[in-house]
Design a protein around this motif. Structure first.
Motif, PDB file in Angstrom:
ATOM      1  N   ILE B 144      12.716   8.302  16.069  1.00 44.91           N
ATOM      2  CA  ILE B 144      12.360   6.876  16.177  1.00 44.91           C
ATOM      3  C   ILE B 144      13.511   5.996  15.692  1.00 44.91           C
ATOM      4  O   ILE B 144      13.826   4.968  16.299  1.00 44.91           O
ATOM      5  CB  ILE B 144      11.051   6.599  15.404  1.00 44.91           C
ATOM      6  CG1 ILE B 144       9.875   7.138  16.226  1.00 44.91           C
ATOM      7  CG2 ILE B 144      10.862   5.110  15.125  1.00 44.91           C
ATOM      8  CD1 ILE B 144       8.526   7.025  15.568  1.00 44.91           C
ATOM      9  N   ARG B 147      16.200   5.959  18.255  1.00 44.18           N
ATOM     10  CA  ARG B 147      15.790   5.238  19.479  1.00 44.18           C
ATOM     11  C   ARG B 147      15.761   3.718  19.256  1.00 44.18           C
ATOM     12  O   ARG B 147      16.279   2.949  20.064  1.00 44.18           O
ATOM     13  CB  ARG B 147      14.409   5.754  19.919  1.00 44.18           C
ATOM     14  CG  ARG B 147      13.819   5.057  21.130  1.00 44.18           C
ATOM     15  CD  ARG B 147      14.455   5.604  22.401  1.00 44.18           C
ATOM     16  NE  ARG B 147      14.122   4.782  23.544  1.00 44.18           N
ATOM     17  CZ  ARG B 147      14.813   3.714  23.902  1.00 44.18           C
ATOM     18  NH1 ARG B 147      15.865   3.319  23.218  1.00 44.18           N
ATOM     19  NH2 ARG B 147      14.464   3.028  24.965  1.00 44.18           N
ATOM     20  N   TYR B 148      15.139   3.292  18.166  1.00 46.31           N
ATOM     21  CA  TYR B 148      14.878   1.852  18.006  1.00 46.31           C
ATOM     22  C   TYR B 148      15.855   1.156  17.062  1.00 46.31           C
ATOM     23  O   TYR B 148      16.177  -0.007  17.284  1.00 46.31           O
ATOM     24  CB  TYR B 148      13.426   1.622  17.561  1.00 46.31           C
ATOM     25  CG  TYR B 148      12.456   2.114  18.607  1.00 46.31           C
ATOM     26  CD1 TYR B 148      12.247   1.390  19.790  1.00 46.31           C
ATOM     27  CD2 TYR B 148      11.786   3.321  18.456  1.00 46.31           C
ATOM     28  CE1 TYR B 148      11.397   1.863  20.772  1.00 46.31           C
ATOM     29  CE2 TYR B 148      10.936   3.795  19.432  1.00 46.31           C
ATOM     30  CZ  TYR B 148      10.748   3.066  20.595  1.00 46.31           C
ATOM     31  OH  TYR B 148       9.915   3.527  21.578  1.00 46.31           O
ATOM     32  N   GLN B 149      16.306   1.843  16.034  1.00 44.73           N
ATOM     33  CA  GLN B 149      17.252   1.203  15.126  1.00 44.73           C
ATOM     34  C   GLN B 149      18.673   1.219  15.693  1.00 44.73           C
ATOM     35  O   GLN B 149      19.407   0.272  15.549  1.00 44.73           O
ATOM     36  CB  GLN B 149      17.240   1.896  13.758  1.00 44.73           C
ATOM     37  CG  GLN B 149      15.955   1.680  12.983  1.00 44.73           C
ATOM     38  CD  GLN B 149      15.845   0.285  12.391  1.00 44.73           C
ATOM     39  OE1 GLN B 149      16.731  -0.179  11.695  1.00 44.73           O
ATOM     40  NE2 GLN B 149      14.733  -0.400  12.670  1.00 44.73           N
ATOM     41  N   ASP B 151      19.189   1.996  18.958  1.00 40.09           N
ATOM     42  CA  ASP B 151      19.050   1.664  20.373  1.00 40.09           C
ATOM     43  C   ASP B 151      19.740   2.682  21.298  1.00 40.09           C
ATOM     44  O   ASP B 151      20.415   2.315  22.270  1.00 40.09           O
ATOM     45  CB  ASP B 151      19.616   0.253  20.632  1.00 40.09           C
ATOM     46  CG  ASP B 151      18.902  -0.424  21.796  1.00 40.09           C
ATOM     47  OD1 ASP B 151      17.787   0.034  22.123  1.00 40.09           O
ATOM     48  OD2 ASP B 151      19.454  -1.373  22.372  1.00 40.09           O
ATOM     49  N   LEU B 152      19.549   3.935  20.982  1.00 40.57           N
ATOM     50  CA  LEU B 152      20.131   4.987  21.827  1.00 40.57           C
ATOM     51  C   LEU B 152      19.174   5.316  22.960  1.00 40.57           C
ATOM     52  O   LEU B 152      17.954   5.168  22.830  1.00 40.57           O
ATOM     53  CB  LEU B 152      20.386   6.257  21.013  1.00 40.57           C
ATOM     54  CG  LEU B 152      21.322   6.177  19.813  1.00 40.57           C
ATOM     55  CD1 LEU B 152      21.532   7.578  19.227  1.00 40.57           C
ATOM     56  CD2 LEU B 152      22.669   5.575  20.186  1.00 40.57           C
ATOM     57  N   THR B 153      19.715   5.753  24.068  1.00 43.25           N
ATOM     58  CA  THR B 153      18.864   6.215  25.169  1.00 43.25           C
ATOM     59  C   THR B 153      18.376   7.627  24.841  1.00 43.25           C
ATOM     60  O   THR B 153      18.886   8.272  23.927  1.00 43.25           O
ATOM     61  CB  THR B 153      19.654   6.258  26.496  1.00 43.25           C
ATOM     62  OG1 THR B 153      20.696   7.222  26.339  1.00 43.25           O
ATOM     63  CG2 THR B 153      20.250   4.919  26.852  1.00 43.25           C
ATOM     64  N   ASN B 154      17.406   8.064  25.641  1.00 44.07           N
ATOM     65  CA  ASN B 154      16.883   9.412  25.400  1.00 44.07           C
ATOM     66  C   ASN B 154      17.976  10.467  25.530  1.00 44.07           C
ATOM     67  O   ASN B 154      17.981  11.466  24.803  1.00 44.07           O
ATOM     68  CB  ASN B 154      15.742   9.715  26.369  1.00 44.07           C
ATOM     69  CG  ASN B 154      14.461   8.983  25.964  1.00 44.07           C
ATOM     70  OD1 ASN B 154      14.371   8.458  24.852  1.00 44.07           O
ATOM     71  ND2 ASN B 154      13.495   8.924  26.873  1.00 44.07           N
TER      72      ASN B 154
END
Lengths: 356, 200
Positions: B144, B147-149, B151-154
């Motif tokens: 998480i 992903r959100y902190q 801002d990486l893609t999957n």
């Protein structure tokens, strides 16, 4: 698309990671489903909160300096990014207890593989042989008489683990210092073969056949493998030692009633047992018993022994000569050993068994 | 020395150039600290971890494949250092992934879809999420955060964690479901607490 399907893709939809054709389907479903629409709003609110970084404190101003100082302290001059040598890597590896255990395991496995791959034959189940029939022959053993047949049906079984160079035999008692001990057999049957230990070495033997055979002492450059029988029937003694071509060694023992020859052939040389048996037999002086038995039926019996099956055969041309052949692994080389003589097979087998 | 790409700086570091490494520290210190802070929730502890990460990076620099990108490599080292730090602190044996699923991924809580603004107050939600994150299994937490902190893609997360993109998608879905479940449970508990004194 139903609610369950949309629910599975909702977070990907929020993050704009869903494929375009699915995106249209989800949007269509959301238009008609208020529950999923609310779910989407919640997910978006969570996303926004998850992306929030405003509460993250700032790093100390001297953070970078501290890191570089610690690197300076730990690694010295500056070229320590790469371990200097393999010793350092090994030291680091073994500094952990778990790594040490792993290394120990690997070493043990390698050693085990080396032991298993080694050509040295260790005593094992393959070397355990059942020797049957301790019943003594009813008549005294007479060399070359051909009357004594091996008694294959044993009264009791005795297990014997023999050394790698000793062949096994079947049909008579195992060789012992006092064969009559522990046996209820008539004493006379076992008194006949007396034990005469041949002298060790090969240097000065030219007994009985002086002038006929030359001693080839100088031809033997390295210590040869000589399997000498510790047991010989009474009256037999080493007559000559011949070192032929291809390092073939022949020890001839002569007695009153015949001859015994022990032939040692390095593997890869002349190891055709049957023909050798005939050739060797032909070299031996003929006895009356041999001449009498000419034209008799060919005899051949198999004896289970070390390293596989040993063949005890009497060639058709001279059935009184029996030959026992087996292979020996000595000093890292394979040798074929043949014992040929004008004795009954069981007596010859006993001699072969005592070869060391 | 002029600023170069991260991979070039890594090569220079390998040649013994400490200025190059200093540039890398400057560039990545905030990222490393953010991950560490979100993973442990305490500033000093996060700084210590960030320092440990850079020492590890320097020590293991010879293992870095200069044909690949530097960012996923340092992210991976950061996540692993954080996880090992948390586990050491907790003094618990490594959590089995399946065990974490049993605890976290059972979406049996009934969600009453009322007005979202009533369910979540934005400010409260931020605070709750930062607390809930700290209670989540480390693997979910790391995913998480990336992903959100960050801002990486999957795919970038997959590269950083050394797993497949599909695996990231599955785990991310489970992590989000768990987060939602936990948030709603907390809200329920708080509502019950608020109602109890009023009813007396």
């Amino acid at each position: 698309m139903n609610c369950q399907q949309v629910d599975k893709l909702l977070y990907l939809y929020c993050d704009n990671q869903v494929q375009p054709h699915l995106r249209a389907d989800i949007r269509e479903h959301l238009l008609n489903c208020p529950a999923c629409r609310n779910n989407l709003v919640l997910a978006e609110m969570e996303n926004e909160a998850l992306r929030y970084t405003g509460d993250i404190p700032s790093l100390s101003a001297d953070f970078c300096k501290r890191v570089m100082l610690q690197i300076e302290r730990e690694f010295g001059g500056g070229t320590a990014a790469r371990p200097r040598n393999r010793l350092q890597v090994l030291k680091r590896f073994f500094s952990r207890g778990s790594n040490l255990a792993v290394a120990g395991g690997i070493t043990a496995a390698v050693l085990l593989c080396l032991v298993l791959a080694s050509p040295i034959q260790l005593p094992g189940p393959g070397h355990k042989v059942t020797v049957s029939d301790t019943k003594a022959p009813q008549e005294p053993l007479l060399a070359g008489s051909g009357k004594n047949k091996p008694n294959l049906a044993g009264n009791r079984e005795m297990e014997s683990t023999l050394s790698g160079s000793t062949p096994n035999y079947q049909g008579s008692s195992p060789p012992a210092r006092n064969p009559s001990a522990g046996s209820s057999t008539p004493q006379t049957a076992w008194e006949a073969p007396r034990y005469s230990r041949p002298e060790a070495g090969i240097t000065s033997y030219n007994r009985g056949t002086a002038g006929k055979t030359e001693l080839r002492k100088t031809a033997i450059t390295e210590t040869p493998f000589i399997p000498q029988p510790t047991y010989l029937p009474v009256g037999y003694a080493l007559a000559r030692v011949e070192n032929g071509l291809d390092d073939v060694l022949i020890l001839t023992y002569e007695g009153i009633s015949g001859s015994i020859a022990v032939k040692v052939t390095p593997k890869g040389g002349d190891n055709s047992s049957a023909t050798t048996a005939v050739t060797l037999a032909d070299q031996l002086p003929r006895t009356r018993a041999t001449d009498e038995s000419l034209g008799g039926a060919a005899t051949s019996q198999k004896v289970m022994g070390l390293g596989g099956e040993q063949e005890v055969s009497s060639p058709e041309t001279s059935p009184a000569f029996a030959t026992i052949t087996w292979n020996v692994n000595a000093r890292g080389k394979i040798y074929e050993v043949q014992v040929t003589g004008t004795l009954p097979p069981e007596e010859l087998a006993r001699i072969a068994a005592s070869c060391k | 020395m002029t600023a170069g790409s991260d991979e070039k700086l890594a090569c220079e570091t390998l040649r013994g150039n400490q200025e190059a490494f200093e540039q890398l520290v400057h560039k990545y210190q905030q990222l490393v600290f953010t991950i560490a802070y979100r993973m442990v929730g305490q500033r000093e502890e996060a700084e210590d971890i960030a320092q440990e990460v850079f020492i590890n990076v320097y020590r293991k620099m010879y293992q870095f494949d200069t044909s690949k990108k530097f960012a996923p490599w340092i992210q991976r080292i950061t996540v692993n250092t954080c996880i090992s730090h948390i586990r050491k602190k907790k003094k618990v044996v490594c959590l089995n992934y399946d065990d974490t699923l049993m605890t976290w991924e059972n979406p049996t809580v009934h969600v009453d879809y009322e007005d979202p603004s009533v369910v979540y107050d934005r400010k409260e939600l931020r605070e709750e999420i930062s607390q809930v994150l700290l209670q989540m299994p480390e693997s979910y937490r790391a995913m998480i955060i990336l992903r959100y902190q960050l801002d990486l893609t999957n795919q970038e997360i997959a590269d950083a964690l050394g797993i497949s993109r599909e695996n990231v998608e599955v785990k991310m879905h489970r992590a989000r479901k768990s987060l939602r479940k936990y948030l709603l449970q907390r809200r329920e508990e708080r509502r019950d607490k608020d109602e109890l004194p009023a009813s007396r």
